[in-house]
Scaffold this motif. Sequence first.
Motif, PDB file in Angstrom:
ATOM      1  N   GLY A 155       0.809  -1.210   0.000  1.00  0.00           N
ATOM      2  CA  GLY A 155       0.000   0.000   0.000  1.00  0.00           C
ATOM      3  C   GLY A 155       0.845   1.263   0.000  1.00  0.00           C
ATOM      4  O   GLY A 155       2.068   1.211   0.014  1.00  0.00           O
ATOM      5  N   SER A 156       0.152   2.411  -0.070  1.00  0.00           N
ATOM      6  CA  SER A 156       0.805   3.725   0.046  1.00  0.00           C
ATOM      7  C   SER A 156      -0.225   4.631   0.731  1.00  0.00           C
ATOM      8  O   SER A 156      -1.218   4.126   1.225  1.00  0.00           O
ATOM      9  N   ASP A 157      -0.021   5.977   0.734  1.00  0.00           N
ATOM     10  CA  ASP A 157      -1.020   6.781   1.480  1.00  0.00           C
ATOM     11  C   ASP A 157      -2.412   6.686   0.851  1.00  0.00           C
ATOM     12  O   ASP A 157      -3.409   6.745   1.541  1.00  0.00           O
ATOM     13  N   LEU A 158      -2.470   6.544  -0.483  1.00  0.00           N
ATOM     14  CA  LEU A 158      -3.801   6.509  -1.105  1.00  0.00           C
ATOM     15  C   LEU A 158      -4.291   5.092  -1.380  1.00  0.00           C
ATOM     16  O   LEU A 158      -5.480   4.874  -1.598  1.00  0.00           O
ATOM     17  N   LEU A 159      -3.344   4.152  -1.412  1.00  0.00           N
ATOM     18  CA  LEU A 159      -3.727   2.773  -1.754  1.00  0.00           C
ATOM     19  C   LEU A 159      -3.552   1.844  -0.560  1.00  0.00           C
ATOM     20  O   LEU A 159      -2.483   1.811   0.061  1.00  0.00           O
ATOM     21  N   VAL A 160      -4.603   1.096  -0.263  1.00  0.00           N
ATOM     22  CA  VAL A 160      -4.523   0.133   0.833  1.00  0.00           C
ATOM     23  C   VAL A 160      -3.814  -1.128   0.317  1.00  0.00           C
ATOM     24  O   VAL A 160      -3.971  -1.492  -0.850  1.00  0.00           O
ATOM     25  N   LYS A 161      -3.028  -1.761   1.195  1.00  0.00           N
ATOM     26  CA  LYS A 161      -2.358  -3.015   0.829  1.00  0.00           C
ATOM     27  C   LYS A 161      -3.411  -4.035   0.373  1.00  0.00           C
ATOM     28  O   LYS A 161      -4.429  -4.215   1.037  1.00  0.00           O
ATOM     29  N   LYS A 162      -3.128  -4.680  -0.794  1.00  0.00           N
ATOM     30  CA  LYS A 162      -4.113  -5.641  -1.323  1.00  0.00           C
ATOM     31  C   LYS A 162      -3.555  -7.049  -1.270  1.00  0.00           C
ATOM     32  O   LYS A 162      -2.417  -7.281  -1.699  1.00  0.00           O
ATOM     33  N   VAL A 163      -4.346  -7.979  -0.762  1.00  0.00           N
ATOM     34  CA  VAL A 163      -3.852  -9.362  -0.659  1.00  0.00           C
ATOM     35  C   VAL A 163      -4.864 -10.373  -1.205  1.00  0.00           C
ATOM     36  O   VAL A 163      -6.067 -10.137  -1.178  1.00  0.00           O
ATOM     37  N   LYS A 164      -4.310 -11.500  -1.690  1.00  0.00           N
ATOM     38  CA  LYS A 164      -5.157 -12.577  -2.232  1.00  0.00           C
ATOM     39  C   LYS A 164      -4.771 -13.888  -1.533  1.00  0.00           C
ATOM     40  O   LYS A 164      -4.029 -14.696  -2.094  1.00  0.00           O
ATOM     41  N   PRO A 165      -5.254 -14.104  -0.303  1.00  0.00           N
ATOM     42  CA  PRO A 165      -4.795 -15.280   0.453  1.00  0.00           C
ATOM     43  C   PRO A 165      -5.189 -16.629  -0.156  1.00  0.00           C
ATOM     44  O   PRO A 165      -4.633 -17.646   0.220  1.00  0.00           O
TER      45      PRO A 165
END
Length: 305
Positions: A187-197
């Motif tokens: 992620g960054s300030d505008l983008l949330v960390k994205k995960v595909k478990p």
Amino acid sequence: MRCRFCGKKADIILKMHRIALCKKCYPRFFENRVLKTIEKNKMIEDKEKVCVAVSGGKDSMALLHVLKKTGFRTSALYINLGIKGYSEKCEEVIRSYCKLHDIPLIVYDLEKEKGKALDEVSKLKRRATCSICGTIKRQITNKIARDNGYNVLATGHNMDDGLVFLFLNLLNSDVFAISSSKPMLEGSDLLVKKVKPLYRFTDLETRYYAEIENIPYYNGKCPHSKEASSTMYKEWWNSLEEKKPGIKNSFYWGFMSNIQPIISKYASEVDPRGDIKRCKICGEPTSRDICSVCMIFSKDAAGGI
Ligand code: AMP
Ligand code: ZN
């Protein structure tokens, strides 16, 4: 064959994982593998708040279930896109599951928020409906998760989804899309960390889990999926797999370990999309002046769809 865990007669044989299991032990195997995937890829760190984007289908419902069951700080987010005869049914399944399991749920109603449902937008289309839908879901899930203070946005993408996504992008020679097909995007300030478990599980393996655990899900198809080329390629890969068992695995994992990193490296060196800016209309991240969602919904930009 005997179950690897308890030694009783096996009900499920997973060739890819070289393991046979009985129905009683399968959930333990599935949950352990999800936990290992999360740990190995550092997808969710201690105390992080997870927002699961749920569609009401088997994969995202299975993901919501496994994360809640294994003790993560889990909430759910559903985007009601306003697809007649479909969206309301998915919402019903999600609402009753979340209520029963005491999971906080955010429902975003596209028509209420943007003035047009997907069915209406798709009539004005120049672009394929599924591509418009994907663009909307990507932006809205990120915005809602970020604005509500979540650290992680989890989706139910599985290996079959990954394979088709990769294949489509190979056909289009889209090196930038191939370079971003990873199980986790920081992620960054505008983008949330994205995960595909669930990225290591097949369609069938998540279906087994959902069924054995009695997880409710909506099994109907989105009416727009007929138009989606991904549906056609999924079927094509499955028929190829019947004739040549193991081909999906060898192609996908071979590509992801040997070729994807090279493409990723190349893409990061020549990326023409430039820095991420804020959309001049809505402020959401975009590589252009106006983001694709504003292009879809602004009156003047109907022709820009
Ligand atoms: P799809 O784009 O339908 O292949 O779905 C991929 C993943 O996106 C699902 O496993 C969900 O995690 C998420 N997703 C799909 N549709 C929705 C929706 N309407 N609202 C929230 N998340 C969704
Ligand atoms: Zn915008």
